[in-house]
Design an enzyme around this catalytic site. Sequence first.
Site: not given
Lengths: 196, 298
Positions: A177, A57, A85, A179
Site C-alpha cells: 500500500h 476487498e 493490493c 498510499e
Amino acid sequence: MDARIGVLALQGNVSEHIDAFLLALERMGHGSSSEVFEVRSPADLAECSVLAIPGGESTTISRLIDKNSLYDPIRVFKGGIFATCAGMVLMATRVDDPRVRPLGLIEMTVDRNAFGRQRESFEADLPVAGLVGKPFHAVFIRAPVVSRTGKSVKVLARINKGIVAVEYGRHVAFSFHPELGNDTRLHELFLHKNGY
Amino acid sequence: MKLKELRFGTELLKRGFASMQKGGVIMDVVDAGQAKIAEEAGAVAVMSLERVPSDIRKAGGVARMADPEKVTEIIEAVSIPVMGKVRIGHFVEAQVLEVLGVDMIDESEVLTPADEQYHIDKKQFKVPFVCGARDLGEALRRINEGAAMIRTKGEAGTGNVVEAVRHMRTIMGEIRMLRGMDRQEMIDYAREIEAPAELVIECAERGRLPVVNFSAGGIATPSDAALMMQLGADGVFVGSGIFKSSSPERMAKAIVEAVNHFDDPKVIAKVSTGLGDAMPGLDVHKLSEDEVLQTRGR
C-alpha cells in the site's frame, strides 16, 4: 500537462489514495489545475486521464465493478492504471479465486491472501526497481503475490514469496500500500511515466 | 530476495486493515452457510458469533465468545476477513480468537461484560480491535487503549435504527464542535469528556476520528444503511438485520448496494423493492434497564 486522476471509489482505501496523489502532485510542482476525484460510474471514468484502483476487498470490488457497469469501460480505458493490493488482484489475467472476475489488463497470475491472515500482515523496507534513494517502506495487509507473469511484464520488486510489484505499459501494480505513509515516490513515478 | 526486519502487528497495519473495510458491509454470521451467503452478497468481512444479537436477547443468560469450532468452520468457508466477538475486558477470549486466526476482534457490549472496570489492553495484541462507542469521549478512550476501528453502538438486536442515529450524530456533532475551539478549550473539553487531550486535538485537526468509524446496532433495511452512511459512517455492521429477515440473500445484496450508492435514492428505491419482511423490530424505550446493551462498558 494537467493530470485528471480518478480513484475507483466503490469500496476500500479511497480517501488515502486521493490524499497521496494530491501530495504527489504538489511535490512534483503541478499547478492546481490538475485534479483528483472519485470514480463511481462510466461517466466519471470518461473524465479521467489516469485511474487508481485501491485496496479493499477484491471480491466486493469485483462485484461492484460489474454492478456499476464498469467492467468493459475499465478494460478499454486508454490511460495508465495505478493498482494496489485488491487493485493488483483485479488487474490480473488469472486469479486463484473464482469469485473475482479479473480485468485481464496485466498478463499475470495473482494469488489472493498469499501471506495468510491479518496477523501475518507486515511492514518492511523493500527495494523497488526504478526508485532513487532509500528502499520503499512497504505495508502488506492480507496481501496478494504474483505467481506468474507474461514476458512483457516488468518485475519491479520480488521477495521470497513471489513478485510484489510490476509494470506493464502505462500500468503499475503493487501487492502493498504505497498510499499509507508519506512516501509518494511510486505515485510520482507513475504520473511521470504517464507524461505528467 | 529475503526481506529483513519484518514488523508485525503495528498500529499502521491495524489501522490500515480497518481502512480497507471502508465503504463496506460487515455481516453477522453464525455458521459456514451464512458466511458463504454473506460473501456471495458482497460483504467485505463477516463477524462470527454464537447467536445473532436478537437471539442473544431471547436466550438471556451469559453471552460469551463463540465456540472455536464454529469460528474455524467460518474461517475455512470464506476468503474474506473473519472477525469475532469477545466479552468486554475478557482478554483470554481475545487471545483465543487471535490464535484461531481471526482478522479483527470486536470487544463487544453485545456479549455479557467480563470486566466492569477495564477494557482489554488492545496494544498487547497483534490482531486489530474494533470497539463500540456512543460519544466522542468513549470512542477516544477506546482508541487510546488501542482500538483500530470504532463502531457506534446503537442498540443491537432491536432492528431499530434510532440509537445508531443518536450515537453517530453525537460523535459527528462533537467533532464539528471542536472546530470552533482554541487549544486551551480543547484541553478543557478533553478533561470534560474524559479523553486524552492529544486525541481530541487530532480529531479537531483532521475533522474526523483518527480511525475508521462504522455504524452498528439496529440497521435492518437498505435505507437504514444508507441513512447511516449519509450521516457520516465509513461503513456498516449488520447483525440480526440480514439473517432475521424473510429473504437473507436478497437483503444482504440490497444492503451492499445501498451502501455503495448511499447518496442515490433511485438505487435505494430499486434495491428496496419487493424485499419481503425486514426483521421484527423492538421499541428501545420499552426495554428494561438490564435489556439495554449500549450502556455496557464506558
